[in-house]
Write an enzyme that holds these catalytic residues in place. Structure first.
Site, PDB file in Angstrom:
ATOM      1  N   TRP A  57       0.810  -1.217   0.000  1.00 49.51           N
ATOM      2  CA  TRP A  57       0.000   0.000   0.000  1.00 49.51           C
ATOM      3  C   TRP A  57       0.842   1.264   0.000  1.00 49.51           C
ATOM      4  CZ3 TRP A  57      -4.433  -0.583  -1.920  1.00 49.51           C
ATOM      5  CH2 TRP A  57      -5.111  -1.796  -1.770  1.00 49.51           C
ATOM      6  N   ASP A 101      -0.974   6.402   6.996  1.00 48.11           N
ATOM      7  CA  ASP A 101      -2.107   5.541   6.679  1.00 48.11           C
ATOM      8  C   ASP A 101      -2.202   4.493   7.784  1.00 48.11           C
ATOM      9  OD1 ASP A 101      -3.894   3.671   5.743  1.00 48.11           O
ATOM     10  OD2 ASP A 101      -2.973   3.448   3.766  1.00 48.11           O
ATOM     11  N   LYS A 121     -11.495  -2.038   7.739  1.00 45.48           N
ATOM     12  CA  LYS A 121     -10.609  -3.058   8.297  1.00 45.48           C
ATOM     13  C   LYS A 121     -10.762  -3.167   9.819  1.00 45.48           C
ATOM     14  CE  LYS A 121      -7.267  -2.439   4.566  1.00 45.48           C
ATOM     15  NZ  LYS A 121      -7.526  -3.696   3.876  1.00 45.48           N
TER      16      LYS A 121
END
Length: 366
Positions: free
Chosen positions: A102, A177, A201
């Protein structure tokens, strides 16, 4: 019926108590006669839902008063560009730490809509093969950069910063993040300029994205950025610039209340540590049948990756696990193997059931 434990990396497991409450309130939210899904976002009722979600998040993370909280849309992937559009105006450089899938995507996306160059401050792929995270002391950072971006936990590669990075005074603000680990452990929000996290998540269903931003950084947001993408426009409208993702925010609010009921972040952090230790002990104690090659200090407590070293056997593991109610254990599409995502809502019983299956599968196939 076999109890089902959902190890999906996202959208991920939600607390059963939250789903029970949502079911009870689906058609009639607290006597209003209206579902939250069909409720005006400007109604007093929804404004109360949003207010309490913000306050609960502020209390759980001990967010200082000089930080604003936004519930936006677009997912964490939109933030790869949105952070740069809002915070990099007038800067020549953004520093980017790549530690896995990511952060690698974020590195590619950040500079597309702004003039700033995205500088690779550290490359965990080239240096460690994504089996460890680049330590903060190795980051190549310029004091003149707009900000330093990193991902705290990489869901695909199963690496995590065991100790959250902190930059010295005089260096650019940290942008992080935290999608796959927010509220899983205690952090010091004041160490960051901006934190963002997709809800799906560890906080709720897909559709809402949390942004926590320090007040002074709002002054960087240029008027040339379309208002729907400008943090300052959302803050000025108290999160009501456009219609927010009302139902995901409602569910996130229930999850936040559930976390309070569990004893808060400190209590859930202890449980998360125990779950991870239980699963890693099963891997390490398998006599080499199961393997996890991640450096000990970088092993993720949220996404545990492992393999038998045999692709066919890995596939059979996931298939047989699914049949006994241990779902979504296949690894990321490009990496293979197995991945068990053990977010806040995964009970210890689920991890213990997975460990029992792992032992039984090893006895049959070892």
């Amino acid at each position: 019926m076999t109890t089902v434990y959902n190890f999906s990396a996202g959208p991920a497991v939600l607390p059963e108590a939250v789903l029970q409450t949502a079911r009870q309130e689906m058609l009639d939210y607290q006597g209003t006669g209206v579902s939250v899904m069909a409720m005006s976002h400007r109604s007093d009722t929804f404004q109360s839902i949003l207010y309490h979600a913000e306050q609960d998040l502020r209390l759980l993370l001990d967010i200082p008063a000089n930080y604003k909280i936004l519930f936006l849309q677009g997912g964490a992937s939109a933030q790869f560009s949105q952070t740069a559009m809002n915070l990099a105006h007038g800067f020549a450089r953004i520093d980017s730490v790549v530690s896995g899938n990511w952060s690698q995507i974020a590195h590619r996306e950040m500079g597309k809509l702004v003039g700033a160059k995205v500088h690779l401050a550290a490359d965990g792929g080239a240096r460690y093969g994504f089996l460890d995270v680049p330590p903060p002391e190795s980051w190549d950072i310029s004091p003149d950069s707009a900000f330093v971006h990193f991902v705290a936990n990489e869901t695909v590669h199963g690496v995590q910063y065991g100790r959250m990075p902190r930059l010295a005074d005089g260096l650019p603000p940290l942008v992080c993040d935290m999608s796959s680990e927010i509220l899983s452990r205690r952090i010091n929000v004041a160490d960051f300029g901006l934190i963002y996290a997709g809800a799906q998540k560890n906080l709720g269903p897909a559709g809402a994205t949390i942004v926590i931003i320090r007040d002074d950084l709002l002054d960087r947001c240029p008027d040339t950025v379309p208002a729907v993408w400008r943090y300052k426009a959302h803050v000025e409208k108290q999160g009501m610039y456009n219609t927010p993702a009302t139902y995901p925010i409602y569910i996130a609010g229930l999850v936040l209340r559930w976390l309070h009921a569990q004893g808060g972040v400190d209590k859930i952090e202890r449980l998360n540590r125990r779950k991870a230790e239980t699963l890693y002990a099963a891997i390490d104690g398998s006599g080499g049948f199961y393997q996890n090659l991640i450096a000990a200090g970088a092993r993720s407590k949220m996404n545990v990756v492992f393999t038998t070293g045999n692709a066919d056997l890995d596939k059979r593991f996931a298939q047989e696990a699914d049949l006994v109610g241990l779902r979504q254990l296949q690894g990321y599409k490009t990496l293979g193997g197995m991945r068990a995502s053990i977010y806040n809502a995964m009970p210890l019983a689920g991890v213990e059931e997975l460990v029992r299956f792992m032992d039984e599968f090893r006895r049959r196939n070892g």
